[in-house]
Design an enzyme around this catalytic site. Sequence first.
Site, PDB file in Angstrom:
ATOM      1  N   CYS A 130       0.943  -1.202   0.134  1.00  0.00           N
ATOM      2  CA  CYS A 130      -0.060  -0.013   0.057  1.00  0.00           C
ATOM      3  C   CYS A 130       1.087   1.558  -0.059  1.00  0.00           C
ATOM      4  CB  CYS A 130      -0.839  -0.045   1.141  1.00  0.00           C
ATOM      5  SG  CYS A 130       0.041   0.035   2.896  1.00  0.00           S
ATOM      6  N   HIS A 269      -1.961   1.297   7.183  1.00  0.00           N
ATOM      7  CA  HIS A 269      -2.415   1.556   5.976  1.00  0.00           C
ATOM      8  C   HIS A 269      -2.244   2.663   5.034  1.00  0.00           C
ATOM      9  CE1 HIS A 269      -4.170   0.083   2.262  1.00  0.00           C
ATOM     10  NE2 HIS A 269      -5.482   0.836   2.429  1.00  0.00           N
ATOM     11  N   ASN A 290      -7.808   4.283  -2.302  1.00  0.00           N
ATOM     12  CA  ASN A 290      -7.500   3.234  -1.782  1.00  0.00           C
ATOM     13  C   ASN A 290      -6.836   2.349  -3.083  1.00  0.00           C
ATOM     14  OD1 ASN A 290      -6.663   1.378  -0.063  1.00  0.00           O
ATOM     15  ND2 ASN A 290      -8.610   0.725   0.830  1.00  0.00           N
TER      16      ASN A 290
END
Length: 323
Positions: A130, A269, A290
């Site tokens: 990520c 994250h 995302n």
Amino acid sequence: MRSLFLILLGLAAVSAIGEWENFKTKFGKKYANSEEESHRMSVFMDKLKFIQEHNERYDKGEVTYWLKINNFSDLTHEEVLATKTGMTRRRHPLSVLPKSAPTTPMAADVDWRNKGAVTPVKDQGQCGSCWAFSAVAALEGAHFLKTGDLVSLSEQNLVDCSSSYGNQGCNGGWPYQAYQYIIANRGIDTESSYPYKAIDDNCRYDAGNIGATVSSYVEPASGDESALQHAVQNEGPVSVCIDAGQSSFGSYGGGVYYEPNCDSWYANHAVTAVGYGTDANGGDYWIVKNSWGAWWGESGYIKMARNRDNNCAIATYSVYPVV
């Protein structure tokens, strides 16, 4: 009365089985054996119940966001965290450039998607990369704002080549360390020349395929949502690191995500703030890109609560590149 209860219970079970079959068909799910399928079905049923109970609260106006089934609804919460996040537990304490307080008036809303500064939603797959996707998304925006060209850049380049700067490929990293690598490397390759594989591989960087460069990076004041808003308005998309550790995050479907159980300082994250706005029902929000594919959330995006005590650490670890 007991007969009616049993009938309703049976109908609910039939409906749940139908949801399971639809899920498998929609997402092309195949399992190695009957034992694995039975386990995944059990996980799915638990998640379906969790989603339905939450959405009942949404319908009553008790919460400002709803949940939905997505392509990893057969994964446990722990499995989602293990394979879909990727932050290492340490923090660089200093900015490369001095932090500055906001000095310009704030616009009521900003959405860099509407300005052409954001590439389509990507999918990190079963890899804790990520941090690379977050860093790349902010750089794609900065490069566009400087050159007028929106170029999809290579996350795999960062996964494979930036370990000397503290990143650990599919096992986690930090966006600012990605920028340190790009600065020293004098560029990052394009996505088309160095496509994503969702694995740790040998570095194949090619200076002939550079898509963008970075001269420095800036970290807005930690925990200050006004500083983050200033950066998003004036600099473009900003890499942010959040607490995605609540069960609700993995099944987010839409609305303004306010999670009272979120931590304001811990992050696991990395995502990208590409704008902000205000919802009549949910209040102020951040528009967050995302890297879990377009099936997740609102076509791959989430509206995260803004100006609610730095909920989910949205402004704690932010950084944007200077090109």
